[in-house]
Design a protein around this motif. Structure first.
Motif, PDB file in Angstrom:
ATOM      1  N   SER A  38       0.859  -1.187   0.000  1.00 17.04           N
ATOM      2  CA  SER A  38       0.000   0.000   0.000  1.00 17.04           C
ATOM      3  C   SER A  38       0.892   1.232   0.000  1.00 17.04           C
ATOM      4  CB  SER A  38      -0.925   0.002   1.227  1.00 17.04           C
ATOM      5  OG  SER A  38      -0.151   0.105   2.417  1.00 17.04           O
ATOM      6  N   GLU A  39       0.301   2.363  -0.349  1.00 20.87           N
ATOM      7  CA  GLU A  39       1.013   3.641  -0.326  1.00 20.87           C
ATOM      8  C   GLU A  39       2.299   3.586  -1.176  1.00 20.87           C
ATOM      9  OE1 GLU A  39       1.680   4.471   3.748  1.00 20.87           O
ATOM     10  OE2 GLU A  39      -0.434   4.807   4.217  1.00 20.87           O
ATOM     11  N   GLY A  40       2.145   3.037  -2.398  1.00 26.13           N
ATOM     12  CA  GLY A  40       3.281   3.015  -3.330  1.00 26.13           C
ATOM     13  C   GLY A  40       4.224   1.844  -3.172  1.00 26.13           C
ATOM     14  N   LYS A  41       3.987   0.972  -2.184  1.00 19.75           N
ATOM     15  CA  LYS A  41       4.841  -0.198  -2.003  1.00 19.75           C
ATOM     16  C   LYS A  41       4.318  -1.333  -2.895  1.00 19.75           C
ATOM     17  CE  LYS A  41       4.045   0.028   2.370  1.00 19.75           C
ATOM     18  NZ  LYS A  41       3.960  -0.191   3.825  1.00 19.75           N
TER      19      LYS A  41
END
Length: 439
Positions: A214-217
Motif C-alpha cells: 500500500s502507499e506506493g509499495k
C-alpha cells in the motif's frame, strides 16, 4: 533472396525436407538421401524419436559403447557411454582395469539437495517483508501439498524456504530460496511447479496485506525457476593405493609417477587455462554416461563448471595427494541426476543403459557418473605425465582419418600395422595411404 517461412512446424516431415532442399540445399538429392538414411526403419520408434523435440528431419546418431571392468564399492560394473570422441571409452576402460587390481573405486553421496528460486522486486521496508515472509511461509508449504504428496511418499519434497535479501546487488531485489529433495527423479518439473505455486500464493498474500503493498509499495514477481547450480547435491569418488603399486609403467618408478601426477593436478588447481582443459577431460567421461542414461548433460555441465569456480577462480575438480606412502586421487562434484521420468522410460537405448547398470537409483547413478569422470581424468593425466597425450589419442584418431579418406578394409589393416611403430599425424596418415594406393 530467401523469404521467411510461416507455419513450418505444421508441415509434414517430407514437406519440411522438401522446403529445406529447395531453399538451402539447391535440391541436391544426395543431401536429402543423407537425412533419409538415418531414419529408423521401425516406424513406431521413428515416431517416438520425432516427438522428443520439434521440427525433426532425421536422427543424429552417436556411438553407444561400453567401458567394462569398473570395480565400484566392491561391485564389478560395465558402464555404457554415448560419445563420438576417439579414445574416451578406451581410456576409461584402461583406468578401470588399472584400479580394479588396486582396490577399485570408492564412491559415496554427500548430499542430494536441489535448489529453486522465486525472484522478485520489493520497494518497501525490509523488516516488514521479513515479518510478512515468516507469517506466510506455512501457507506456501500448504499450497504445494497437492504437488508434493506423491514425492513425499517417496521420501522427497520441499526441505525449506528462505527469504534472501539481494538488494546489495540489485536495487529492491529479493529471492525465495527453496530447497528440495527429489529422490530418483531429476525433478525439474516438480521443482518448477512448486516454485510457480509459491510465487502465486506469495504475491496474492502480499497484495492482500496493506502493510506490504500500500502507499506506493509493490511486490512484483520477476520469475520462478529451478537452479542447475547444485553445490549441495554432491558425490565423492576416489582411488588409493600404496605408492609402490603405481609402477605399471616400467620407465618410471611409482614415487616418481606420483610426484609428477600430483604436480599436474596442482597446476590445474591454480592455473585456469590448464583447469578448463583438465576439467573438459573429466566431462568426457561424465557427459558420455549422462547422455547414455538420458539425463541432461547441459545442466550437468553448467552446474559442474560453476562449482569449479565457486571460490572465485576456476579450478580443478579433482585432487591428489601422497601421505604415509599412500597415493590418493579423488573428485567431489555436483550431479543432479534422475533414473525415473524423462527419457529413461521412453528411449530404448536409455532403458538398455539402465539395465546394463542394474537399474540404479539416482544416488547410485551419481556414484557411477563420478567414477567415470575420475577414471577419465586419471587416464588423461597418466598419459600426459608419461608418454604424452598424442601417442594414444592419435592412434585412436587414425581410424577417423582413414574413414575420411575412404580407406578400404585392407588399407586400414596395413596402416594400423604401420602406425604401431610410427607416430600418427594427419599428414603422415594421408601420405602413407597415397603411397599404398600408388603401388
Amino acid at each position: 533472396m530467401i523469404k521467411p517461412i510461416s507455419g513450418f512446424s505444421r508441415l509434414s516431415k517430407k514437406e519440411k525436407i522438401d522446403w529445406l532442399a529447395k531453399t538451402y540445399l539447391k535440391n541436391q538429392p544426395e543431401d536429402v538421401a543423407v537425412l533419409r538414411q538415418y531414419w529408423n526403419e521401425d516406424s513406431h520408434l521413428q515416431r517416438l524419436h520425432d516427438e522428443f523435440t520439434e521440427n525433426t528431419l532425421s536422427n543424429f546418431y552417436l556411438p553407444f559403447g561400453l567401458a567394462p571392468n569398473f570395480l565400484i564399492n566392491g561391485d564389478l560394473m560395465a558402464i555404457p557411454m554415448a560419445i563420438e570422441e576417439s579414445s574416451v571409452i578406451a581410456a576409461a576402460s584402461k583406468a578401470a582395469k588399472f584400479w580394479g587390481t588396486r582396490g577399485g573405486f570408492k564412491a559415496r553421496v554427500i548430499d542430494t539437495k536441489k535448489i529453486g528460486q522465486v525472484h522478485f522486486k520489493y520497494n518497501g521496508n525490509k523488516e516488514l517483508l521479513n515479518r510478512f515472509f515468516t507469517s506466510v511461509k506455512p501457507k506456501l508449504l500448504q499450497a504445494v501439498k497437492p504437488i508434493t504428496s506423491n514425492m513425499e511418499k517417496r521420501g522427497g519434497g520441499v526441505l525449506d524456504i528462505q527469504l534472501k535479501d539481494k538488494t546489495a546487488a540489485i536495487e529492491a531485489y529479493y529471492q525465495l530460496h527453496c530447497e528440495f529433495e527429489t529422490r530418483d527423479s531429476m525433478g525439474a518439473n516438480f521443482i518448477n511447479s512448486c516454485l510457480e505455486k509459491f510465487a502465486e500464493v506469495f504475491e496474492n498474500e502480499a497484495n492482500k496485506d496493506p502493510h506490504i503493498t500500500s502507499e506506493g509499495k509493490t511486490l512484483d514477481i520477476i520469475m520462478s525457476i529451478l537452479s542447475n547450480y547444485v553445490p549441495e547435491c554432491l558425490v565423492r569418488a576416489e582411488v588409493s593405493c600404496p605408492v609402490e603399486e603405481l609402477n605399471e609403467n616400467k620407465d618410471i618408478e611409482g614415487k616418481e609417477f606420483a610426484k609428477k601426477f600430483i604436480e599436474a593436478v596442482k597446476i590445474a588447481e591454480v592455473e585456469p587455462y590448464r583447469a578448463v582443459t583438465h576439467n573438459k577431460g573429466i566431462m568426457n567421461g561424465i557427459d558420455a554416461v549422462v547422455l547414455a542414461t538420458g539425463n541432461d548433460f547441459r545442466a550437468v555441465e553448467a552446474g559442474v563448471h560453476a562449482y569449479a569456480a565457486r571460490n572465485g577462480q576456476y579450478s580443478s575438480l579433482t585432487h591428489a595427494g601422497l601421505e604415509d606412502g599412500i597415493f590418493k586421487f579423488w573428485i567431489e562434484i555436483p550431479l543432479a541426476l534422475g533414473t525415473v521420468g524423462g527419457l529413461t522410460s521412453l528411449h530404448p537405448l536409455v532403458k538398455l543403459a539402465m539395465d546394463i547398470l542394474q537399474k540404479p537409483n539416482a544416488q547410485e547413478l551419481m556414484k557411477i557418473v563420478a567414477v567415470a569422470g575420475l577414471a577419465q581424468n586419471f587416464a588423461a593425466l597418466n598419459s600426459l605425465t608419461t608418454t604424452g597425450i598424442q601417442q594414444g589419442h592419435m592412434k585412436m584418431h587414425l581410424m577417423n582419418i582413414l574413414n575420411q579418406h575412404q580407406a578400404t578394409e585392407e588399407e586400414k589393416k596395413v596402416l594400423i600395422e604401420y602406425f604401431t611403430k610410427n607416430t600418427v599425424t594427419h599428414s603422415s596418415a594421408v601420405a602413407q595411404l597415397k603411397k599404398i594406393r600408388s603401388l
